[in-house]
Write a protein that holds these residues in place. Structure first.
Motif, PDB file in Angstrom:
ATOM      1  N   ASP A  45       0.827  -1.206   0.000  1.00 11.67           N
ATOM      2  CA  ASP A  45       0.000   0.000   0.000  1.00 11.67           C
ATOM      3  C   ASP A  45       0.863   1.258   0.000  1.00 11.67           C
ATOM      4  O   ASP A  45       0.575   2.225  -0.724  1.00 11.67           O
ATOM      5  CB  ASP A  45      -0.904   0.020   1.237  1.00 11.67           C
ATOM      6  CG  ASP A  45      -2.126  -0.868   1.094  1.00 11.67           C
ATOM      7  OD1 ASP A  45      -2.306  -1.469   0.014  1.00 11.67           O
ATOM      8  OD2 ASP A  45      -2.897  -0.967   2.067  1.00 11.67           O
ATOM      9  N   LEU A  46       1.908   1.253   0.804  1.00 13.37           N
ATOM     10  CA  LEU A  46       2.760   2.439   0.898  1.00 13.37           C
ATOM     11  C   LEU A  46       3.505   2.693  -0.408  1.00 13.37           C
ATOM     12  O   LEU A  46       3.696   3.849  -0.806  1.00 13.37           O
ATOM     13  CB  LEU A  46       3.749   2.280   2.057  1.00 13.37           C
ATOM     14  CG  LEU A  46       3.121   2.297   3.454  1.00 13.37           C
ATOM     15  CD1 LEU A  46       4.182   2.056   4.519  1.00 13.37           C
ATOM     16  CD2 LEU A  46       2.405   3.625   3.717  1.00 13.37           C
ATOM     17  N   THR A  47       3.903   1.640  -1.080  1.00 15.71           N
ATOM     18  CA  THR A  47       4.570   1.797  -2.378  1.00 15.71           C
ATOM     19  C   THR A  47       3.632   2.450  -3.382  1.00 15.71           C
ATOM     20  O   THR A  47       4.011   3.370  -4.116  1.00 15.71           O
ATOM     21  CB  THR A  47       5.047   0.443  -2.909  1.00 15.71           C
ATOM     22  OG1 THR A  47       6.029  -0.084  -2.017  1.00 15.71           O
ATOM     23  CG2 THR A  47       5.663   0.574  -4.297  1.00 15.71           C
ATOM     24  N   GLU A  48       2.383   1.984  -3.409  1.00 11.29           N
ATOM     25  CA  GLU A  48       1.414   2.560  -4.344  1.00 11.29           C
ATOM     26  C   GLU A  48       1.033   3.973  -3.928  1.00 11.29           C
ATOM     27  O   GLU A  48       0.876   4.861  -4.789  1.00 11.29           O
ATOM     28  CB  GLU A  48       0.170   1.676  -4.424  1.00 11.29           C
ATOM     29  CG  GLU A  48      -0.924   2.180  -5.343  1.00 11.29           C
ATOM     30  CD  GLU A  48      -0.528   2.282  -6.810  1.00 11.29           C
ATOM     31  OE1 GLU A  48      -1.369   2.731  -7.604  1.00 11.29           O
ATOM     32  OE2 GLU A  48       0.621   1.919  -7.162  1.00 11.29           O
ATOM     33  N   LEU A  49       0.890   4.230  -2.633  1.00 13.88           N
ATOM     34  CA  LEU A  49       0.594   5.591  -2.171  1.00 13.88           C
ATOM     35  C   LEU A  49       1.709   6.556  -2.566  1.00 13.88           C
ATOM     36  O   LEU A  49       1.438   7.694  -2.974  1.00 13.88           O
ATOM     37  CB  LEU A  49       0.403   5.609  -0.657  1.00 13.88           C
ATOM     38  CG  LEU A  49      -0.959   5.182  -0.129  1.00 13.88           C
ATOM     39  CD1 LEU A  49      -0.926   5.066   1.392  1.00 13.88           C
ATOM     40  CD2 LEU A  49      -2.046   6.171  -0.548  1.00 13.88           C
ATOM     41  N   ARG A  50       2.916   6.110  -2.453  1.00 14.35           N
ATOM     42  CA  ARG A  50       4.060   6.969  -2.816  1.00 14.35           C
ATOM     43  C   ARG A  50       4.025   7.289  -4.307  1.00 14.35           C
ATOM     44  O   ARG A  50       4.270   8.434  -4.718  1.00 14.35           O
ATOM     45  CB  ARG A  50       5.369   6.279  -2.427  1.00 14.35           C
ATOM     46  CG  ARG A  50       6.607   7.156  -2.531  1.00 14.35           C
ATOM     47  CD  ARG A  50       7.783   6.431  -1.909  1.00 14.35           C
ATOM     48  NE  ARG A  50       9.000   7.233  -1.944  1.00 14.35           N
ATOM     49  CZ  ARG A  50      10.147   6.861  -1.358  1.00 14.35           C
ATOM     50  NH1 ARG A  50      10.220   5.704  -0.699  1.00 14.35           N
ATOM     51  NH2 ARG A  50      11.215   7.646  -1.418  1.00 14.35           N
ATOM     52  N   ARG A  51       3.702   6.304  -5.127  1.00 13.58           N
ATOM     53  CA  ARG A  51       3.616   6.521  -6.570  1.00 13.58           C
ATOM     54  C   ARG A  51       2.482   7.493  -6.904  1.00 13.58           C
ATOM     55  O   ARG A  51       2.676   8.454  -7.668  1.00 13.58           O
ATOM     56  CB  ARG A  51       3.383   5.181  -7.278  1.00 13.58           C
ATOM     57  CG  ARG A  51       3.382   5.263  -8.808  1.00 13.58           C
ATOM     58  CD  ARG A  51       3.003   3.944  -9.435  1.00 13.58           C
ATOM     59  NE  ARG A  51       1.559   3.717  -9.352  1.00 13.58           N
ATOM     60  CZ  ARG A  51       0.688   4.159 -10.256  1.00 13.58           C
ATOM     61  NH1 ARG A  51       1.103   4.862 -11.300  1.00 13.58           N
ATOM     62  NH2 ARG A  51      -0.591   3.903 -10.116  1.00 13.58           N
ATOM     63  N   LEU A  52       1.308   7.264  -6.338  1.00 16.45           N
ATOM     64  CA  LEU A  52       0.173   8.140  -6.600  1.00 16.45           C
ATOM     65  C   LEU A  52       0.434   9.558  -6.105  1.00 16.45           C
ATOM     66  O   LEU A  52       0.021  10.534  -6.747  1.00 16.45           O
ATOM     67  CB  LEU A  52      -1.087   7.583  -5.929  1.00 16.45           C
ATOM     68  CG  LEU A  52      -1.670   6.298  -6.523  1.00 16.45           C
ATOM     69  CD1 LEU A  52      -2.817   5.799  -5.655  1.00 16.45           C
ATOM     70  CD2 LEU A  52      -2.124   6.503  -7.955  1.00 16.45           C
ATOM     71  N   THR A  53       1.124   9.672  -4.978  1.00 20.49           N
ATOM     72  CA  THR A  53       1.444  10.998  -4.446  1.00 20.49           C
ATOM     73  C   THR A  53       2.295  11.778  -5.427  1.00 20.49           C
ATOM     74  O   THR A  53       2.069  12.982  -5.653  1.00 20.49           O
ATOM     75  CB  THR A  53       2.157  10.869  -3.082  1.00 20.49           C
ATOM     76  OG1 THR A  53       1.291  10.218  -2.160  1.00 20.49           O
ATOM     77  CG2 THR A  53       2.538  12.234  -2.534  1.00 20.49           C
ATOM     78  N   SER A  54       3.270  11.126  -6.029  1.00 18.38           N
ATOM     79  CA  SER A  54       4.094  11.796  -7.037  1.00 18.38           C
ATOM     80  C   SER A  54       3.245  12.279  -8.212  1.00 18.38           C
ATOM     81  O   SER A  54       3.457  13.376  -8.743  1.00 18.38           O
ATOM     82  CB  SER A  54       5.192  10.854  -7.544  1.00 18.38           C
ATOM     83  OG  SER A  54       6.152  10.607  -6.544  1.00 18.38           O
ATOM     84  N   LEU A  55       2.279  11.473  -8.625  1.00 15.01           N
ATOM     85  CA  LEU A  55       1.407  11.867  -9.732  1.00 15.01           C
ATOM     86  C   LEU A  55       0.545  13.072  -9.358  1.00 15.01           C
ATOM     87  O   LEU A  55       0.357  13.981 -10.171  1.00 15.01           O
ATOM     88  CB  LEU A  55       0.518  10.692 -10.149  1.00 15.01           C
ATOM     89  CG  LEU A  55       1.226   9.438 -10.660  1.00 15.01           C
ATOM     90  CD1 LEU A  55       0.217   8.369 -11.044  1.00 15.01           C
ATOM     91  CD2 LEU A  55       2.131   9.763 -11.855  1.00 15.01           C
ATOM     92  N   VAL A  56       0.032  13.087  -8.130  1.00 10.41           N
ATOM     93  CA  VAL A  56      -0.776  14.226  -7.680  1.00 10.41           C
ATOM     94  C   VAL A  56       0.068  15.493  -7.609  1.00 10.41           C
ATOM     95  O   VAL A  56      -0.373  16.581  -8.006  1.00 10.41           O
ATOM     96  CB  VAL A  56      -1.421  13.930  -6.314  1.00 10.41           C
ATOM     97  CG1 VAL A  56      -1.993  15.193  -5.682  1.00 10.41           C
ATOM     98  CG2 VAL A  56      -2.528  12.894  -6.465  1.00 10.41           C
ATOM     99  N   LEU A  57       1.287  15.379  -7.132  1.00 11.17           N
ATOM    100  CA  LEU A  57       2.167  16.541  -7.072  1.00 11.17           C
ATOM    101  C   LEU A  57       2.414  17.118  -8.463  1.00 11.17           C
ATOM    102  O   LEU A  57       2.603  18.327  -8.624  1.00 11.17           O
ATOM    103  CB  LEU A  57       3.514  16.146  -6.440  1.00 11.17           C
ATOM    104  CG  LEU A  57       3.469  15.753  -4.960  1.00 11.17           C
ATOM    105  CD1 LEU A  57       4.842  15.252  -4.514  1.00 11.17           C
ATOM    106  CD2 LEU A  57       3.010  16.915  -4.096  1.00 11.17           C
ATOM    107  N   ASP A  58       2.387  16.248  -9.467  1.00 11.43           N
ATOM    108  CA  ASP A  58       2.602  16.702 -10.845  1.00 11.43           C
ATOM    109  C   ASP A  58       1.338  17.314 -11.435  1.00 11.43           C
ATOM    110  O   ASP A  58       1.426  18.253 -12.232  1.00 11.43           O
ATOM    111  CB  ASP A  58       3.056  15.519 -11.703  1.00 11.43           C
ATOM    112  CG  ASP A  58       3.505  15.953 -13.094  1.00 11.43           C
ATOM    113  OD1 ASP A  58       4.573  16.586 -13.191  1.00 11.43           O
ATOM    114  OD2 ASP A  58       2.778  15.680 -14.071  1.00 11.43           O
ATOM    115  N   GLU A  59       0.176  16.803 -11.036  1.00 12.88           N
ATOM    116  CA  GLU A  59      -1.078  17.231 -11.649  1.00 12.88           C
ATOM    117  C   GLU A  59      -1.684  18.469 -11.003  1.00 12.88           C
ATOM    118  O   GLU A  59      -2.413  19.217 -11.663  1.00 12.88           O
ATOM    119  CB  GLU A  59      -2.106  16.097 -11.579  1.00 12.88           C
ATOM    120  CG  GLU A  59      -1.757  14.895 -12.435  1.00 12.88           C
ATOM    121  CD  GLU A  59      -2.787  13.781 -12.293  1.00 12.88           C
ATOM    122  OE1 GLU A  59      -3.794  13.984 -11.576  1.00 12.88           O
ATOM    123  OE2 GLU A  59      -2.581  12.712 -12.903  1.00 12.88           O
TER     124      GLU A  59
END
Length: 267
Positions: A45-59
């Motif tokens: 879960d934390l790995t996926e949260l970290r990935r999604l967080t990076s995408l949100v920071l970009d969007e």
């Protein structure tokens, strides 16, 4: 064939974004330390949260108000909490807006309503967050900063406001987000309405301080959905104990079972 090609193209693009907007190990660990309800999640879960967080920071575009400068650490702390509800849904429901405005503390917003007799009433409302269709989304940094502690009483302003975003994805703030085919709208409304009415009765009897959910949820069914979503993620055992049927419905919608997936504090 075309759908598969588009999916691969999107995955490649997201990998590039995640690399470009990578969160440093030190910042990630500091963020988890500040948010124990996240730190207890599984490694996957934390790995996926970290990935999604990076995408949100970009969007998303983060901006400060009232002289507040939004740092990388602040943006990450907001983004990771926003990603928790869509951990297994994906970010598509969040793509209808760009701006996230962070105020130092609560803000006072002037309001105006017209009663049934046509009389206009003006008043001030104190807000710790607000989500509007098409954005921007507003948050109080004080409330975000205290999310690790406020989880003890099932309060989380980021999850609350992003639950409103999910709710408004179909164009209406009515407590009904875009539902998967496996959850009929009638089933959702029946369960939500039943728990909402029972909750309002408890609050009206003066039992608001004893409920697992914030009594603010009695202000409307859309607020009840947002308040219940907060509790689902940060105080899941308390919510499942008081609202078992609604909790099980949320498990199906969010595709998560926090009460089972997140070990108790101290374990």
């Amino acid at each position: 064939m075309i759908a598969g090609w588009l999916a691969r193209l999107r995955a490649q693009r997201e990998r590039r974004i995640a690399q470009r907007r990578a969160i440093s190990d030190s910042l990630w660990l500091d963020t988890l330390a500040a948010l124990p309800f996240l730190a207890r999640r599984s490694d996957a879960d934390l790995t996926e949260l970290r990935r999604l967080t990076s995408l949100v920071l970009d969007e998303k575009e983060f901006s400060g108000a009232g002289g507040l400068a939004v740092t990388d650490a602040m943006a990450v702390r907001i983004a990771v909490q926003a990603c928790l509800p869509v951990l297994r849904i994906g970010l598509a429901p969040y793509r209808g807006f760009v701006g996230i405005v962070v105020h130092p503390d609560e803000v006072v917003a002037p309001r105006e309503v017209v009663d049934d007799d046509g009389v206009v009433h003006q008043y001030d409302e104190v807000l710790s967050g607000e989500a509007m269709g098409g954005g921007p989304l507003m948050l109080s940094w004080t409330d975000v900063h205290e999310a690790g502690q406020s989880a003890e009483w099932a309060y989380n302003v980021v999850i609350h406001e992003f639950a409103h975003v999910l709710d408004m994805a179909d164009g209406a703030a009515d407590g009904v987000p875009l539902l998967p085919a496996s959850i009929p709208r009638a089933e959702w409304l029946k369960a939500l309405q039943a728990d909402y009415e029972a909750f309002c009765e408890r609050v009206d009897r003066g039992e608001g301080d004893d409920t697992a959910l914030d009594p603010y949820g009695a202000n409307g069914i859309e607020e009840f959905f947002a308040v219940a979503s907060e509790a689902f993620f940060v105080a899941p055992r308390a919510m499942s104990g008081e609202h078992p049927a609604l909790y099980r419905l949320f498990v199906r919608f969010y595709r998560q079972d926090p009460a089972e997936e997140m070990p108790a504090a101290g374990s």
